[in-house]
Design a protein around this motif. Structure first.
Motif, PDB file in Angstrom:
ATOM      1  N   VAL A 274       0.828  -1.204   0.000  1.00  0.00           N
ATOM      2  CA  VAL A 274       0.000   0.000   0.000  1.00  0.00           C
ATOM      3  C   VAL A 274       0.865   1.258   0.000  1.00  0.00           C
ATOM      4  CG1 VAL A 274      -1.603   1.348   1.418  1.00  0.00           C
ATOM      5  CG2 VAL A 274      -1.985  -1.093   1.116  1.00  0.00           C
ATOM      6  N   LYS A 275       1.970   1.211   0.707  1.00  0.00           N
ATOM      7  CA  LYS A 275       2.808   2.405   0.863  1.00  0.00           C
ATOM      8  C   LYS A 275       3.864   2.550  -0.222  1.00  0.00           C
ATOM      9  CE  LYS A 275       2.326   2.361   5.901  1.00  0.00           C
ATOM     10  NZ  LYS A 275       3.046   2.188   7.200  1.00  0.00           N
ATOM     11  N   ALA A 276       3.999   1.539  -1.083  1.00  0.00           N
ATOM     12  CA  ALA A 276       5.062   1.588  -2.091  1.00  0.00           C
ATOM     13  C   ALA A 276       4.840   2.758  -3.052  1.00  0.00           C
ATOM     14  CB  ALA A 276       5.114   0.277  -2.858  1.00  0.00           C
ATOM     15  N   PRO A 277       5.881   3.527  -3.346  1.00  0.00           N
ATOM     16  CA  PRO A 277       5.744   4.680  -4.246  1.00  0.00           C
ATOM     17  C   PRO A 277       5.740   4.250  -5.713  1.00  0.00           C
ATOM     18  CG  PRO A 277       8.009   4.478  -3.525  1.00  0.00           C
ATOM     19  CD  PRO A 277       7.240   3.400  -2.801  1.00  0.00           C
ATOM     20  N   GLY A 278       5.248   5.134  -6.568  1.00  0.00           N
ATOM     21  CA  GLY A 278       5.371   4.931  -8.004  1.00  0.00           C
ATOM     22  C   GLY A 278       4.164   4.357  -8.698  1.00  0.00           C
ATOM     23  N   PHE A 279       3.114   4.008  -7.950  1.00  0.00           N
ATOM     24  CA  PHE A 279       1.910   3.480  -8.589  1.00  0.00           C
ATOM     25  C   PHE A 279       0.728   3.574  -7.626  1.00  0.00           C
ATOM     26  CE2 PHE A 279       4.133  -0.072  -6.605  1.00  0.00           C
ATOM     27  CZ  PHE A 279       3.139  -0.685  -5.859  1.00  0.00           C
ATOM     28  N   ASP A 280      -0.472   3.508  -8.171  1.00  0.00           N
ATOM     29  CA  ASP A 280      -1.700   3.413  -7.392  1.00  0.00           C
ATOM     30  C   ASP A 280      -2.333   2.060  -7.661  1.00  0.00           C
ATOM     31  OD1 ASP A 280      -1.462   5.939  -6.345  1.00  0.00           O
ATOM     32  OD2 ASP A 280      -2.717   6.889  -7.860  1.00  0.00           O
ATOM     33  N   ALA A 281      -2.947   1.480  -6.649  1.00  0.00           N
ATOM     34  CA  ALA A 281      -3.550   0.158  -6.789  1.00  0.00           C
ATOM     35  C   ALA A 281      -4.964   0.154  -6.248  1.00  0.00           C
ATOM     36  CB  ALA A 281      -2.712  -0.899  -6.066  1.00  0.00           C
ATOM     37  N   THR A 282      -5.811  -0.644  -6.874  1.00  0.00           N
ATOM     38  CA  THR A 282      -7.205  -0.797  -6.463  1.00  0.00           C
ATOM     39  C   THR A 282      -7.476  -2.262  -6.189  1.00  0.00           C
ATOM     40  OG1 THR A 282      -7.944   1.074  -7.803  1.00  0.00           O
ATOM     41  CG2 THR A 282      -9.624  -0.512  -7.159  1.00  0.00           C
ATOM     42  N   LEU A 283      -7.978  -2.574  -5.004  1.00  0.00           N
ATOM     43  CA  LEU A 283      -8.357  -3.941  -4.678  1.00  0.00           C
ATOM     44  C   LEU A 283      -9.619  -4.290  -5.455  1.00  0.00           C
ATOM     45  CD1 LEU A 283      -7.989  -6.501  -2.974  1.00  0.00           C
ATOM     46  CD2 LEU A 283      -9.370  -5.404  -1.195  1.00  0.00           C
ATOM     47  N   LEU A 284      -9.504  -5.275  -6.348  1.00  0.00           N
ATOM     48  CA  LEU A 284     -10.642  -5.697  -7.172  1.00  0.00           C
ATOM     49  C   LEU A 284     -11.395  -6.859  -6.568  1.00  0.00           C
ATOM     50  CD1 LEU A 284      -8.992  -5.629 -10.717  1.00  0.00           C
ATOM     51  CD2 LEU A 284     -10.482  -3.891  -9.700  1.00  0.00           C
ATOM     52  N   TYR A 285     -10.653  -7.784  -5.991  1.00  0.00           N
ATOM     53  CA  TYR A 285     -11.308  -9.000  -5.518  1.00  0.00           C
ATOM     54  C   TYR A 285     -10.443  -9.653  -4.451  1.00  0.00           C
ATOM     55  CZ  TYR A 285     -13.327 -13.663  -5.431  1.00  0.00           C
ATOM     56  OH  TYR A 285     -13.912 -14.833  -5.027  1.00  0.00           O
ATOM     57  N   GLU A 286     -11.121 -10.234  -3.456  1.00  0.00           N
ATOM     58  CA  GLU A 286     -10.438 -10.992  -2.426  1.00  0.00           C
ATOM     59  C   GLU A 286     -11.286 -12.200  -2.070  1.00  0.00           C
ATOM     60  OE1 GLU A 286      -9.680  -8.878   1.166  1.00  0.00           O
ATOM     61  OE2 GLU A 286      -8.035 -10.215   1.734  1.00  0.00           O
ATOM     62  N   PRO A 287     -10.730 -13.401  -2.114  1.00  0.00           N
ATOM     63  CA  PRO A 287     -11.513 -14.590  -1.760  1.00  0.00           C
ATOM     64  C   PRO A 287     -12.098 -14.453  -0.365  1.00  0.00           C
ATOM     65  CG  PRO A 287      -9.428 -15.221  -2.754  1.00  0.00           C
ATOM     66  CD  PRO A 287      -9.364 -13.730  -2.532  1.00  0.00           C
ATOM     67  N   ARG A 288     -13.293 -14.979  -0.185  1.00  0.00           N
ATOM     68  CA  ARG A 288     -14.013 -14.819   1.083  1.00  0.00           C
ATOM     69  C   ARG A 288     -13.237 -15.346   2.274  1.00  0.00           C
ATOM     70  NH1 ARG A 288     -20.300 -16.484  -0.259  1.00  0.00           N
ATOM     71  NH2 ARG A 288     -20.770 -14.696  -1.613  1.00  0.00           N
ATOM     72  N   HIS A 289     -12.541 -16.479   2.064  1.00  0.00           N
ATOM     73  CA  HIS A 289     -11.844 -17.088   3.205  1.00  0.00           C
ATOM     74  C   HIS A 289     -10.671 -16.249   3.689  1.00  0.00           C
ATOM     75  CE1 HIS A 289      -9.352 -18.604  -0.151  1.00  0.00           C
ATOM     76  NE2 HIS A 289      -8.372 -18.586   0.736  1.00  0.00           N
ATOM     77  N   GLN A 290     -10.322 -15.184   2.918  1.00  0.00           N
ATOM     78  CA  GLN A 290      -9.222 -14.336   3.328  1.00  0.00           C
ATOM     79  C   GLN A 290      -9.708 -13.000   3.886  1.00  0.00           C
ATOM     80  OE1 GLN A 290      -7.110 -14.498  -0.454  1.00  0.00           O
ATOM     81  NE2 GLN A 290      -5.453 -15.562   0.559  1.00  0.00           N
ATOM     82  N   GLU A 291     -11.016 -12.815   3.968  1.00  0.00           N
ATOM     83  CA  GLU A 291     -11.532 -11.547   4.469  1.00  0.00           C
ATOM     84  C   GLU A 291     -11.456 -11.526   5.992  1.00  0.00           C
ATOM     85  OE1 GLU A 291     -15.407 -11.101   2.859  1.00  0.00           O
ATOM     86  OE2 GLU A 291     -14.682 -10.622   0.866  1.00  0.00           O
TER      87      GLU A 291
END
Length: 291
Positions: A274-291
């Protein structure tokens, strides 16, 4: 626990909120040689409906007039269907429904599931399972519900949507991986790759020559995670297509890359990501068992 928010992210629920009319504008991947048929016109529709003895759902016909069969670009799973429905048959294949051999086998083995199979018209599925227009008990001219059946184990015959429109609106995305869309400047890809390699302690290998360049543009997968004793199973970085399609991102149209991360990634690595510089990222999908 939910993942921490990601810089530059938009709502990860945007897909779920799209209605039928919005979905059909973005649902198709580019035409596929195996699945996409010649355009469906009024004459073909009339011919197929006459052969089947039914009136096909108007929403299905509306969708295949945009593209007559093929793969979906994102929507691939309907709750209640034990199969990821990432494709839709074109009108000619739907019209070629033939249960005769299957019915003979069912009769010989005294199998009665699925029931009244002649009333089912498959529009998606494979040789083992089918998603069907369900005309069993439907009055002439009425719209069919959508059924999911198993024609291998012969143990499933269930309604998964009241009609085709509802079926398309129920489709979601399912994957074994956490998925992100990444935005980089035109000349920022090298910096982004270096940052990801540092965060996740992997080396991305350029496999672009092993893939269709029109599909991937560039591909940097690494299967070295387990070999290095890392806690997650896979990390995969690939370019988005320049046009709409399986590897484009209509939720984040400006995205240039996708990142898939396998099961077990620690929260501390996500925080570094999340903190890495140089790009923006959007969370698209996360499996339910990892929520």
């Amino acid at each position: 626990m939910p993942r921490p928010p990601v810089r530059g992210s938009v709502s990860s629920n945007v897909m779920a909120k799209m209605n039928f009319d919005e979905r059909i504008q973005v649902i198709w991947d580019e035409p596929n040689e195996r699945l996409t048929e010649a355009p469906a016109d009024a004459a073909l529709i009339a011919e197929v409906e006459a052969a089947l003895g039914v009136k096909l759902p108007a929403d299905y016909l509306h969708l295949i007039k945009k593209q007559n069969g093929g793969y979906f670009c994102w929507f691939n799973h309907c709750e209640g269907a034990d199969w990821d429905a990432s494709e839709l048959r074109g009108l000619r294949r739907v019209g070629n429904k033939n249960w005769e051999e299957l019915k003979e086998y069912m009769a010989e083995e005294q199998i009665d599931t699925p029931r009244e199979i002649d009333g089912l018209i498959p529009f998606a599925g494979d040789v083992h399972v089918s998603i069907c227009f369900d005309y069993r008990g439907v009055a002439d001219g009425a719209e069919p519900s959508i059924a999911f059946i198993d024609v291998e184990s012969f143990d499933i015959d269930r309604t998964i949507a009241p009609n085709f429109r509802a079926y398309i609106e129920k489709l979601g995305h399912r994957s074994p991986y956490i998925e992100y869309a990444i935005e980089t400047p035109e000349d920022g890809s090298e910096v982004m790759v270096e940052a990801l390699e540092s965060v996740f302690s992997v080396a991305f290998d350029d496999w672009s020559e092993d893939y269709d360049s029109d599909t991937y543009k560039a591909c940097y997968p690494s299967f070295s995670a387990k070999e290095k004793g890392l806690p997650f199973s896979l990390i995969w970085l690939r370019r988005c297509k320049s046009k709409s399609g399986l590897h484009s991102c209509f939720q984040v149209p400006q995205a240039t890359w996708f990142l898939n991360i396998g099961d077990g990634v620690p929260e501390k690595l996500i925080r570094k990501f999340v903190k890495a510089p140089g790009f923006d990222a959007t969370l698209l999908y996360e499996p339910r068992h990892q929520e």
